[in-house]
Design an enzyme around this catalytic site. Structure first.
Site, PDB file in Angstrom:
ATOM      1  N   ARG A  70      16.754  -0.775  -2.632  1.00 50.57           N
ATOM      2  CA  ARG A  70      15.337  -1.234  -3.279  1.00 50.57           C
ATOM      3  C   ARG A  70      15.496  -1.694  -4.680  1.00 50.57           C
ATOM      4  O   ARG A  70      16.372  -1.055  -5.413  1.00 50.57           O
ATOM      5  CB  ARG A  70      14.380   0.009  -3.268  1.00 50.57           C
ATOM      6  N   LYS A 122       1.427   7.580   3.660  1.00 49.15           N
ATOM      7  CA  LYS A 122       0.733   6.336   3.741  1.00 49.15           C
ATOM      8  C   LYS A 122      -0.116   5.980   5.172  1.00 49.15           C
ATOM      9  O   LYS A 122      -0.415   4.884   5.289  1.00 49.15           O
ATOM     10  CB  LYS A 122       1.745   5.333   3.373  1.00 49.15           C
ATOM     11  N   PRO A 151       0.833  -1.151  -0.061  1.00 45.37           N
ATOM     12  CA  PRO A 151       0.052  -0.159   0.167  1.00 45.37           C
ATOM     13  C   PRO A 151       0.845   1.444  -0.009  1.00 45.37           C
ATOM     14  O   PRO A 151       1.740   1.440   1.052  1.00 45.37           O
ATOM     15  CB  PRO A 151      -0.779  -0.165   1.371  1.00 45.37           C
ATOM     16  N   GLU A 152       0.723   2.071  -1.198  1.00 45.92           N
ATOM     17  CA  GLU A 152       1.478   3.343  -1.210  1.00 45.92           C
ATOM     18  C   GLU A 152       0.260   4.499  -1.113  1.00 45.92           C
ATOM     19  O   GLU A 152      -0.872   3.973  -0.982  1.00 45.92           O
ATOM     20  CB  GLU A 152       2.284   3.443  -2.581  1.00 45.92           C
TER      21      GLU A 152
END
Length: 286
Positions: free
Chosen positions: A276, A58, A2-3
């Site tokens: 990342r 978020k 979830p962003e």
DNA sequence: CTTCTTGTTACTGA
DNA sequence: ATCAGTAACAAGAA
């Protein structure tokens, strides 16, 4: 994960479903999910109701009656908030159930409202949390967030100011919640692709035209992703338990080794930036 | 079996 | 001060 678009989708769903609904009881199956006093949280919430659901980056901010307390909810990577009316299977679409019968083994916190409807906080990896705060604590938390995309404050001038003099990579800046709030790994890569800029580029070496493209791409990608109710790659579902539809529009994220849809010649590469996984097209992104 | 994944914070070293 | 890198948190996929 979830962003911003996923959390915003959930926020809108919950705003419609649970605001004004009296809470009958709260079951805390996994106490570690609750930061701070569990008894205080239980005491404050039981018999109370939410008046408004807000969001910063978020982070979900559920405002309680009279605005004196706020329930903060962060879903981290695998958190879900699913609302079900009593005895109703709301999940599905195409006739296929997309979620397990609830509660399942990942349902750590369960809200039951007086009309017997329920809100489930599920989290496979248990990184998400809930925390009850007062107005002062809320302001302390909010201070740490950077500019909020898709709001009045997200102007070209403010964006330039945030980016000014940053020697680090574009990817690291986009992911930094203290600078810009709400962008995570999926949308950072998609924004860079749309802007035609490699995520590895040092921000202080970007031209004004490139920065402008990145700024515009932030707005367009995030807006589009909200319109499509977010991206479901693994665990994300909306408040009805349904998947997001943006995955079909992803140009680079999770497309390593596949042909670029824009130039139709190069293959999407995957490297590591700022710790990342980072995806880009070597031909379309300079 | 190992390696990788991801949001965030904390810590270390340059 | 600023930045890069890594560990930690947990559990599952490959």
């Amino acid at each position: 994960m979830p962003e911003l678009p996923e959390v915003e989708t959930i926020r809108r769903d919950l705003q419609r479903k649970i605001v004004g609904k009296k809470i009958a009881r709260i079951q805390v199956c996994k106490p570690k999910i609750i930061k701070g006093s569990k008894t205080a949280l239980n005491k404050t919430l039981t018999g109370n109701f939410f008046t408004k659901i807000n969001r910063r980056g978020k982070l979900l901010i559920l405002e309680l009656k009279k605005g004196e307390k706020f329930l903060l909810i962060h879903l981290k990577m695998t958190g879900q908030l699913i609302y079900q009316a009593q005895g109703k299977v709301t999940a599905g679409g195409h006739g296929w159930p997309q979620i397990d019968k609830l509660p399942n083994k990942y349902s750590h916190i369960i809200f039951t409202f007086v009309d017997r409807s329920q809100l489930f906080f599920n989290d496979l990896r248990q990184f998400g949390y809930m925390k009850l705060v007062d107005e002062n604590e809320l302001q302390e938390v909010l201070k740490k967030f950077g500019i909020e995309p898709l709001t009045k404050g997200f102007t070209w001038t403010n964006f330039q100011q945030v980016m000014a003099g940053k020697k680090t990579s574009l990817k690291a800046v986009l992911l930094n919640q203290k600078l810009i709030a709400g962008i995570g790994n999926i949308y950072a890569d998609e924004i860079c692709f749309r802007a035609g800029v490699r995520p590895s580029r040092a921000v202080n070496k970007l031209s004004s035209a490139e920065l402008r493209k990145i700024f515009n791409s932030c707005n367009i990608i995030l807006k589009q992703a909200i319109k499509y109710r977010g991206t479901t790659f693994n665990d994300y579902v909306d408040a009805d338990g349904n998947k997001g539809n943006f995955i079909s529009r992803l140009k680079v994220y999770q497309r390593a080794g596949k042909k670029c849809q824009r130039c139709r010649r190069s293959v999407i590469e995957k490297i590591k930036i700022a710790g990342r996984g980072t995806h880009y097209c070597p031909r379309c992104q300079e």
